[in-house]
Write an enzyme that holds these catalytic residues in place. Structure first.
Site, PDB file in Angstrom:
ATOM      1  N   GLN A   1      44.804  20.405  48.535  1.00  0.00           N
ATOM      2  CA  GLN A   1      43.382  20.041  48.452  1.00  0.00           C
ATOM      3  C   GLN A   1      42.816  19.541  49.785  1.00  0.00           C
ATOM      4  O   GLN A   1      41.622  19.293  49.873  1.00  0.00           O
ATOM      5  CB  GLN A   1      43.160  18.974  47.369  1.00  0.00           C
ATOM      6  CG  GLN A   1      43.346  19.486  45.952  1.00  0.00           C
ATOM      7  CD  GLN A   1      42.319  20.550  45.537  1.00  0.00           C
ATOM      8  OE1 GLN A   1      41.283  20.746  46.175  1.00  0.00           O
ATOM      9  NE2 GLN A   1      42.617  21.239  44.452  1.00  0.00           N
TER      10      GLN A   1
ATOM     11  N   ASN B   1      43.896  16.224  43.345  1.00  0.00           N
ATOM     12  CA  ASN B   1      42.969  17.297  42.999  1.00  0.00           C
ATOM     13  C   ASN B   1      41.879  16.850  42.028  1.00  0.00           C
ATOM     14  O   ASN B   1      40.798  17.426  42.000  1.00  0.00           O
ATOM     15  CB  ASN B   1      43.718  18.506  42.424  1.00  0.00           C
ATOM     16  CG  ASN B   1      44.788  18.120  41.445  1.00  0.00           C
ATOM     17  OD1 ASN B   1      45.727  17.403  41.788  1.00  0.00           O
ATOM     18  ND2 ASN B   1      44.646  18.555  40.211  1.00  0.00           N
TER      19      ASN B   1
ATOM     20  N   THR C   1      58.198  41.998  49.951  1.00  0.00           N
ATOM     21  CA  THR C   1      57.267  42.630  50.894  1.00  0.00           C
ATOM     22  C   THR C   1      55.988  41.813  50.970  1.00  0.00           C
ATOM     23  O   THR C   1      55.455  41.384  49.942  1.00  0.00           O
ATOM     24  CB  THR C   1      56.986  44.082  50.447  1.00  0.00           C
ATOM     25  OG1 THR C   1      58.234  44.775  50.418  1.00  0.00           O
ATOM     26  CG2 THR C   1      56.041  44.789  51.405  1.00  0.00           C
TER      27      THR C   1
ATOM     28  N   GLY D   1      50.179  27.973  45.906  1.00  0.00           N
ATOM     29  CA  GLY D   1      50.522  26.598  46.251  1.00  0.00           C
ATOM     30  C   GLY D   1      51.716  26.115  45.441  1.00  0.00           C
ATOM     31  O   GLY D   1      52.562  25.359  45.941  1.00  0.00           O
ATOM     32  N   THR D   2      51.796  26.561  44.208  1.00  0.00           N
ATOM     33  CA  THR D   2      52.902  26.151  43.338  1.00  0.00           C
ATOM     34  C   THR D   2      54.242  26.610  43.926  1.00  0.00           C
ATOM     35  O   THR D   2      55.207  25.837  43.960  1.00  0.00           O
ATOM     36  CB  THR D   2      52.694  26.735  41.925  1.00  0.00           C
ATOM     37  OG1 THR D   2      51.428  26.271  41.438  1.00  0.00           O
ATOM     38  CG2 THR D   2      53.800  26.321  40.973  1.00  0.00           C
TER      39      THR D   2
ATOM     40  N   CYS E   1      43.146  20.649  27.384  1.00  0.00           N
ATOM     41  CA  CYS E   1      43.180  20.915  25.943  1.00  0.00           C
ATOM     42  C   CYS E   1      44.553  21.468  25.598  1.00  0.00           C
ATOM     43  O   CYS E   1      44.940  22.513  26.081  1.00  0.00           O
ATOM     44  CB  CYS E   1      42.116  21.948  25.634  1.00  0.00           C
ATOM     45  SG  CYS E   1      41.620  21.901  23.932  1.00  0.00           S
TER      46      CYS E   1
ATOM     47  N   SER F   1      47.131  26.367  50.010  1.00  0.00           N
ATOM     48  CA  SER F   1      46.908  27.518  49.132  1.00  0.00           C
ATOM     49  C   SER F   1      45.597  28.213  49.477  1.00  0.00           C
ATOM     50  O   SER F   1      44.559  27.559  49.600  1.00  0.00           O
ATOM     51  CB  SER F   1      46.896  27.047  47.677  1.00  0.00           C
ATOM     52  OG  SER F   1      46.673  28.148  46.819  1.00  0.00           O
ATOM     53  N   GLY F   2      45.654  29.551  49.616  1.00  0.00           N
ATOM     54  CA  GLY F   2      44.504  30.322  50.068  1.00  0.00           C
ATOM     55  C   GLY F   2      43.261  30.171  49.208  1.00  0.00           C
ATOM     56  O   GLY F   2      42.154  30.011  49.726  1.00  0.00           O
ATOM     57  N   HIS F   3      43.443  30.184  47.879  1.00  0.00           N
ATOM     58  CA  HIS F   3      42.245  30.244  47.031  1.00  0.00           C
ATOM     59  C   HIS F   3      41.479  28.924  46.979  1.00  0.00           C
ATOM     60  O   HIS F   3      40.414  28.851  46.376  1.00  0.00           O
ATOM     61  CB  HIS F   3      42.589  30.756  45.623  1.00  0.00           C
ATOM     62  CG  HIS F   3      43.299  29.800  44.734  1.00  0.00           C
ATOM     63  ND1 HIS F   3      42.679  29.176  43.684  1.00  0.00           N
ATOM     64  CD2 HIS F   3      44.582  29.371  44.717  1.00  0.00           C
ATOM     65  CE1 HIS F   3      43.559  28.408  43.054  1.00  0.00           C
ATOM     66  NE2 HIS F   3      44.714  28.506  43.660  1.00  0.00           N
TER      67      HIS F   3
HETATM   68  N1  PLP Z   1      48.653  21.256  44.383  1.00  0.00           N
HETATM   69  C1  PLP Z   1      47.396  20.833  44.209  1.00  0.00           C
HETATM   70  C2  PLP Z   1      47.021  19.456  44.666  1.00  0.00           C
HETATM   71  C3  PLP Z   1      46.458  21.654  43.598  1.00  0.00           C
HETATM   72  O1  PLP Z   1      45.209  21.218  43.414  1.00  0.00           O
HETATM   73  C4  PLP Z   1      46.862  22.947  43.179  1.00  0.00           C
HETATM   74  C5  PLP Z   1      45.916  23.828  42.469  1.00  0.00           C
HETATM   75  O2  PLP Z   1      45.029  23.360  41.758  1.00  0.00           O
HETATM   76  C6  PLP Z   1      48.182  23.339  43.404  1.00  0.00           C
HETATM   77  C7  PLP Z   1      49.054  22.468  44.011  1.00  0.00           C
HETATM   78  C8  PLP Z   1      48.678  24.683  42.981  1.00  0.00           C
HETATM   79  O3  PLP Z   1      48.133  25.707  43.776  1.00  0.00           O
HETATM   80  P1  PLP Z   1      48.115  27.193  43.248  1.00  0.00           P
HETATM   81  O4  PLP Z   1      47.039  27.288  42.227  1.00  0.00           O
HETATM   82  O5  PLP Z   1      47.819  28.026  44.460  1.00  0.00           O
HETATM   83  O6  PLP Z   1      49.472  27.475  42.694  1.00  0.00           O
END
Ligand code: PLP
Length: 389
Positions: free
Chosen positions: A178, A150, A236, A72-73, A324, A198-200
């Site tokens: 989210q 999030n 790839t 996602g980043t 932290c 984001s997949g995870h």
């Molecule tokens: N944006 C939001 C709102 C998120 O909650 C997250 C991950 O916690 C991200 C972006 C980043 O996603 P990734 O962990 O796949 O880089």
């Protein structure tokens, strides 16, 4: 799963069994590079194409508007940089002070490097001032506003913001990491130019994600390399991950009704139970305007981290609203932006559910939490009578 009660689904999710099964061949015998010309490669390419259709269908996009990325980043960074790419170094970025670091820290770095950036604040309910937002768009180069937070789950009114940005000719990105899989999304109805997922976060593995780029929106390659992803993202393809994301997208589509009803009901029961049995506990954010799966609760005068440790002893996973850093506990930037007092912000716990949670798990948290809170209050250096400490 294995005795663990997992209420941290906004942090990550487990890989759904159907996703894992679909990925397996692409980690073994189906190892072809989608760019090669023999049958083995053709099968990998066909699998990537099918996944692209499934991801597109989840958000109402066309398959060629989906670019697979690594996280996602990366999607967020690529979108913000693309949105700004037409305007030169002086183009102003407008974003919010409660974004995920994937946008927030990019914006802060750009500001340090001399780019003008407007950070919009939020009120105590976590909401934006729409007049301020409207005003900030005059002369702006790009706008990036997350769809759901999030930490608190608060939803920003993307259905109002997107047409505004369109009207003012400002390229608009929304970080929907989210939201995708938790709520219905249709980019045909919503004039966003870019959307990150984001997949995870939706039961696909880590290391695979996607960016929606509307046809005709400015785009600048973030990873410069080969011709993959229509020349928009070199490297790839992560074929197995992409296949997993495709299946996860299909499952998420089928599970949307469950999120809206059963998951929301479990979240509400959990939240109401905690707020009624634990003293000095408050919900953060507007209760009526949130993701259906998220509850962010502050337990005054105790440390969120201590709550998490004691929950962990019971096999329960959750998150706190603090990060932290080098020995000091910095309260969450989101709660700070909302003006949540220090003694509440430090005692914040985020519980985030998925459609795989059960009523029995909710009951177990309700059974153990009041005792944990009571025990920590007895040890707390801040008496309830002297909250400022
Ligand atoms: N944006 C939001 C709102 C998120 O909650 C997250 C991950 O916690 C991200 C972006 C980043 O996603 P990734 O962990 O796949 O880089």
């Amino acid at each position: 799963m294995s005795g663990t009660i997992y209420f941290d689904n906004n942090a990550t999710t487990f890989v759904a069994p159907e996703v894992f099964e679909a990925m397996k061949p692409f980690l073994a015998e189906e190892y072809g590079n989608p760019s090669s010309l023999y049958k083995l490669a053709g099968r990998a390419k066909a699998a990537v194409d099918a996944a692209r259709e499934d991801v597109a269908a989840l958000i109402g996009a066309e398959p060629d508007e989906i670019i697979f990325t690594s996280c996602g980043t990366e999607s967020d960074n690529a979108a913000v940089l693309s949105a700004l790419s037409g305007g030169g170094a002086g183009a102003r970025l407008v974003t919010t002070s409660v974004e995920h670091p994937a946008v927030l820290n990019l914006a802060k770095r750009m500001e340090k490097e001399g780019r003008p950036v407007t950070f919009l604040g939020v009120d105590s309910r976590g909401e934006l001032d729409m007049d301020e937002l409207r005003g900030s768009l005059d002369g702006a180069g790009a706008l990036s506003v997350m769809w759901a937070n999030n930490e608190t789950g608060i939803l920003f009114p993307i259905e109002e913001i997107a047409p505004l940005a369109r009207e003012k000719g400002v390229p608009f990105h929304t970080d929907a990491v989210q939201v995708v899989g938790k709520m219905p999304i249709d980019v045909k109805e919503m004039p966003v130019d870019y959307l990150a997922l984001s997949g995870h976060k939706l039961h696909a593995p880590k290391g695979v994600a996607a960016l929606f780029v509307r046809r005709g929106a400015p785009f600048r390659e973030f990873l410069v390399g080969g011709h993959q992803e229509g020349g928009r993202r070199g490297g790839t393809e992560n074929v197995a991950g992409i296949v997993g994301l495709g299946v996860a997208a299909r499952l998420a589509r089928e599970g949307l009704e469950d999120e809206r009803t059963r998951v929301r009901a479990m979240r509400d029961r959990l939240e109401e139970g905690l707020l009624s049995t634990c003293e000095d506990a408050h919900l953060n954010g507007d209760p009526g305007n949130r993701l259906p799966n998220t509850s962010d609760i502050s337990f005054d005068f105790i440390e969120g981290e201590s709550i998490l440790l004691l929950l962990d002893r019971e096999g329960i996973c959750a998150s706190s609203g603090s990060a932290c850093t080098t020995g000091s506990l910095e309260p969450s930037h989101v709660l700070q932006a909302m003006g949540v007092p220090y003694t509440s912000a430090h005692g914040t716990v985020r519980l985030s559910l998925s459609r795989y949670n059960t009523d029995a798990e909710v009951e177990r948290v309700l059974e153990v939490m009041p005792g944990i809170v009571k025990r920590l209050r007895q040890l707390s250096p801040f008496g309830r009578a002297d909250p400022a400490g």
